[in-house]
Design a protein around this motif. Structure first.
Motif, PDB file in Angstrom:
ATOM      1  N   VAL A  25      29.143  28.592 -30.875  1.00  0.00           N
ATOM      2  CA  VAL A  25      28.868  28.284 -29.352  1.00  0.00           C
ATOM      3  C   VAL A  25      28.913  26.931 -29.026  1.00  0.00           C
ATOM      4  CG1 VAL A  25      27.139  28.628 -27.404  1.00  0.00           C
ATOM      5  CG2 VAL A  25      27.212  30.331 -29.365  1.00  0.00           C
ATOM      6  N   HIS A  26      29.966  26.731 -27.918  1.00  0.00           N
ATOM      7  CA  HIS A  26      30.064  25.697 -27.273  1.00  0.00           C
ATOM      8  C   HIS A  26      29.772  25.264 -25.877  1.00  0.00           C
ATOM      9  CE1 HIS A  26      32.920  24.483 -30.862  1.00  0.00           C
ATOM     10  NE2 HIS A  26      33.103  26.024 -30.642  1.00  0.00           N
ATOM     11  N   SER A  27      29.259  24.272 -25.622  1.00  0.00           N
ATOM     12  CA  SER A  27      28.595  23.774 -24.333  1.00  0.00           C
ATOM     13  C   SER A  27      29.597  22.696 -23.783  1.00  0.00           C
ATOM     14  CB  SER A  27      27.058  23.308 -24.210  1.00  0.00           C
ATOM     15  OG  SER A  27      26.409  24.275 -24.869  1.00  0.00           O
ATOM     16  N   TYR A  28      29.871  22.775 -22.523  1.00  0.00           N
ATOM     17  CA  TYR A  28      30.417  21.786 -21.639  1.00  0.00           C
ATOM     18  C   TYR A  28      29.830  21.327 -20.380  1.00  0.00           C
ATOM     19  CZ  TYR A  28      34.257  23.202 -24.773  1.00  0.00           C
ATOM     20  OH  TYR A  28      35.204  23.307 -25.838  1.00  0.00           O
ATOM     21  N   VAL A  29      29.977  20.092 -20.183  1.00  0.00           N
ATOM     22  CA  VAL A  29      29.262  19.498 -19.093  1.00  0.00           C
ATOM     23  C   VAL A  29      30.595  18.550 -18.444  1.00  0.00           C
ATOM     24  CG1 VAL A  29      27.834  17.957 -17.904  1.00  0.00           C
ATOM     25  CG2 VAL A  29      26.865  19.544 -19.813  1.00  0.00           C
ATOM     26  N   MET A  67      40.914  26.799 -33.157  1.00  0.00           N
ATOM     27  CA  MET A  67      41.532  27.549 -32.058  1.00  0.00           C
ATOM     28  C   MET A  67      41.245  26.783 -30.965  1.00  0.00           C
ATOM     29  SD  MET A  67      39.601  31.178 -31.167  1.00  0.00           S
ATOM     30  CE  MET A  67      37.768  30.678 -31.387  1.00  0.00           C
ATOM     31  N   PRO A  68      42.049  26.907 -29.977  1.00  0.00           N
ATOM     32  CA  PRO A  68      42.155  26.001 -28.621  1.00  0.00           C
ATOM     33  C   PRO A  68      41.272  26.720 -27.643  1.00  0.00           C
ATOM     34  CG  PRO A  68      44.234  27.170 -28.950  1.00  0.00           C
ATOM     35  CD  PRO A  68      43.509  27.267 -30.301  1.00  0.00           C
ATOM     36  N   ALA A  69      40.478  25.992 -26.637  1.00  0.00           N
ATOM     37  CA  ALA A  69      40.150  26.551 -25.697  1.00  0.00           C
ATOM     38  C   ALA A  69      40.453  25.953 -24.477  1.00  0.00           C
ATOM     39  CB  ALA A  69      38.486  26.308 -25.705  1.00  0.00           C
ATOM     40  N   PRO A  70      41.064  26.988 -23.423  1.00  0.00           N
ATOM     41  CA  PRO A  70      41.576  26.444 -22.359  1.00  0.00           C
ATOM     42  C   PRO A  70      40.320  26.480 -21.244  1.00  0.00           C
ATOM     43  CG  PRO A  70      42.097  28.943 -22.479  1.00  0.00           C
ATOM     44  CD  PRO A  70      41.511  28.381 -23.753  1.00  0.00           C
ATOM     45  N   LEU A  71      40.173  25.129 -20.772  1.00  0.00           N
ATOM     46  CA  LEU A  71      39.363  24.942 -19.698  1.00  0.00           C
ATOM     47  C   LEU A  71      39.829  24.527 -18.395  1.00  0.00           C
ATOM     48  CD1 LEU A  71      37.163  22.705 -22.092  1.00  0.00           C
ATOM     49  CD2 LEU A  71      36.757  25.162 -21.321  1.00  0.00           C
ATOM     50  N   GLN A  72      38.986  24.775 -17.264  1.00  0.00           N
ATOM     51  CA  GLN A  72      39.461  24.542 -15.922  1.00  0.00           C
ATOM     52  C   GLN A  72      38.254  24.163 -15.114  1.00  0.00           C
ATOM     53  OE1 GLN A  72      42.974  26.325 -14.329  1.00  0.00           O
ATOM     54  NE2 GLN A  72      42.078  26.402 -12.378  1.00  0.00           N
ATOM     55  N   TRP A  73      38.055  23.202 -14.265  1.00  0.00           N
ATOM     56  CA  TRP A  73      37.234  23.213 -13.296  1.00  0.00           C
ATOM     57  C   TRP A  73      38.002  22.533 -12.086  1.00  0.00           C
ATOM     58  CZ3 TRP A  73      38.099  19.421 -16.940  1.00  0.00           C
ATOM     59  CH2 TRP A  73      38.327  18.295 -16.822  1.00  0.00           C
ATOM     60  N   GLY A  74      37.305  22.632 -10.949  1.00  0.00           N
ATOM     61  CA  GLY A  74      37.740  22.240  -9.704  1.00  0.00           C
ATOM     62  C   GLY A  74      36.548  21.827  -8.722  1.00  0.00           C
ATOM     63  N   ALA A  75      37.296  21.252  -7.416  1.00  0.00           N
ATOM     64  CA  ALA A  75      36.542  20.935  -6.438  1.00  0.00           C
ATOM     65  C   ALA A  75      37.114  21.047  -5.161  1.00  0.00           C
ATOM     66  CB  ALA A  75      36.453  19.302  -6.355  1.00  0.00           C
ATOM     67  N   LEU A  95      32.310  16.497 -21.282  1.00  0.00           N
ATOM     68  CA  LEU A  95      31.546  16.624 -22.339  1.00  0.00           C
ATOM     69  C   LEU A  95      31.322  17.751 -22.970  1.00  0.00           C
ATOM     70  CD1 LEU A  95      30.248  14.802 -19.949  1.00  0.00           C
ATOM     71  CD2 LEU A  95      28.793  13.949 -21.872  1.00  0.00           C
ATOM     72  N   HIS A  96      31.266  17.724 -24.361  1.00  0.00           N
ATOM     73  CA  HIS A  96      31.284  18.723 -25.009  1.00  0.00           C
ATOM     74  C   HIS A  96      30.187  18.775 -26.156  1.00  0.00           C
ATOM     75  CE1 HIS A  96      32.462  20.603 -29.179  1.00  0.00           C
ATOM     76  NE2 HIS A  96      32.344  21.647 -28.469  1.00  0.00           N
ATOM     77  N   SER A  97      29.500  19.949 -26.505  1.00  0.00           N
ATOM     78  CA  SER A  97      28.305  19.850 -27.430  1.00  0.00           C
ATOM     79  C   SER A  97      28.481  21.276 -28.372  1.00  0.00           C
ATOM     80  CB  SER A  97      26.959  19.941 -26.563  1.00  0.00           C
ATOM     81  OG  SER A  97      25.964  19.976 -27.693  1.00  0.00           O
ATOM     82  N   HIS A  98      28.560  20.934 -29.508  1.00  0.00           N
ATOM     83  CA  HIS A  98      28.613  22.073 -30.507  1.00  0.00           C
ATOM     84  C   HIS A  98      27.248  22.650 -30.811  1.00  0.00           C
ATOM     85  CE1 HIS A  98      30.082  25.109 -33.623  1.00  0.00           C
ATOM     86  NE2 HIS A  98      29.476  24.462 -34.374  1.00  0.00           N
ATOM     87  N   ASP A  99      26.240  21.804 -30.761  1.00  0.00           N
ATOM     88  CA  ASP A  99      24.755  21.921 -31.099  1.00  0.00           C
ATOM     89  C   ASP A  99      23.858  22.163 -30.008  1.00  0.00           C
ATOM     90  OD1 ASP A  99      24.220  19.411 -30.419  1.00  0.00           O
ATOM     91  OD2 ASP A  99      23.756  18.659 -32.278  1.00  0.00           O
ATOM     92  N   GLY A 100      24.438  21.858 -28.780  1.00  0.00           N
ATOM     93  CA  GLY A 100      23.535  22.007 -27.688  1.00  0.00           C
ATOM     94  C   GLY A 100      22.571  20.899 -27.300  1.00  0.00           C
ATOM     95  N   ARG A 101      22.884  19.808 -28.020  1.00  0.00           N
ATOM     96  CA  ARG A 101      21.820  18.773 -27.791  1.00  0.00           C
ATOM     97  C   ARG A 101      22.570  17.336 -27.684  1.00  0.00           C
ATOM     98  NH1 ARG A 101      19.210  21.332 -32.446  1.00  0.00           N
ATOM     99  NH2 ARG A 101      20.623  20.259 -33.793  1.00  0.00           N
ATOM    100  N   ALA A 102      23.566  17.045 -28.573  1.00  0.00           N
ATOM    101  CA  ALA A 102      24.196  15.799 -28.523  1.00  0.00           C
ATOM    102  C   ALA A 102      25.708  16.082 -27.968  1.00  0.00           C
ATOM    103  CB  ALA A 102      24.402  15.241 -30.069  1.00  0.00           C
ATOM    104  N   ALA A 103      26.283  15.441 -27.106  1.00  0.00           N
ATOM    105  CA  ALA A 103      27.457  15.850 -26.399  1.00  0.00           C
ATOM    106  C   ALA A 103      28.219  14.503 -26.374  1.00  0.00           C
ATOM    107  CB  ALA A 103      27.416  16.077 -24.801  1.00  0.00           C
ATOM    108  N   GLN A 104      29.670  14.624 -26.504  1.00  0.00           N
ATOM    109  CA  GLN A 104      30.497  13.620 -26.535  1.00  0.00           C
ATOM    110  C   GLN A 104      31.476  13.788 -25.629  1.00  0.00           C
ATOM    111  OE1 GLN A 104      32.202  13.558 -30.495  1.00  0.00           O
ATOM    112  NE2 GLN A 104      30.291  12.842 -31.530  1.00  0.00           N
ATOM    113  N   VAL A 105      32.110  12.889 -24.943  1.00  0.00           N
ATOM    114  CA  VAL A 105      33.155  12.754 -23.798  1.00  0.00           C
ATOM    115  C   VAL A 105      34.386  13.178 -24.725  1.00  0.00           C
ATOM    116  CG1 VAL A 105      34.781  11.673 -22.514  1.00  0.00           C
ATOM    117  CG2 VAL A 105      32.356  11.102 -22.555  1.00  0.00           C
ATOM    118  N   VAL A 106      34.940  14.384 -24.320  1.00  0.00           N
ATOM    119  CA  VAL A 106      36.335  14.943 -24.929  1.00  0.00           C
ATOM    120  C   VAL A 106      37.574  14.747 -23.982  1.00  0.00           C
ATOM    121  CG1 VAL A 106      35.275  16.545 -26.671  1.00  0.00           C
ATOM    122  CG2 VAL A 106      35.561  17.209 -24.449  1.00  0.00           C
TER     123      VAL A 106
END
Length: 69
Positions: free
Chosen positions: A58-62, A1-9, A21-32
């Protein structure tokens, strides 16, 4: 399932790029995603990304930024 994301300045000064960066477990994050920034802008800029093939849960993004020298 795709997730549309957007950020801005609202403005940018000395901004080289953004990393998403994305994390599926809330601890380790990878650059996506890595994208060039506007660099210098006095107007709002939007940055879209579609994260593909997500597993249920649950997915976390930074978003981080890299500055110009």
């Amino acid at each position: 399932m795709p997730a549309p994301l957007q950020w801005g300045a609202t403005q940018e000064q000395h901004t080289a790029s953004y990393r998403l960066l994305h994390s599926h477990d809330g601890r380790a994050a990878q650059v996506v995603h890595h994208t060039a920034a506007a660099g210098y802008s006095a107007t709002p800029t939007s940055y879209p990304y579609h994260h593909q093939s997500l597993q249920p849960g649950v997915h976390s993004y930074v978003v981080t930024l890299e500055v110009l020298p």
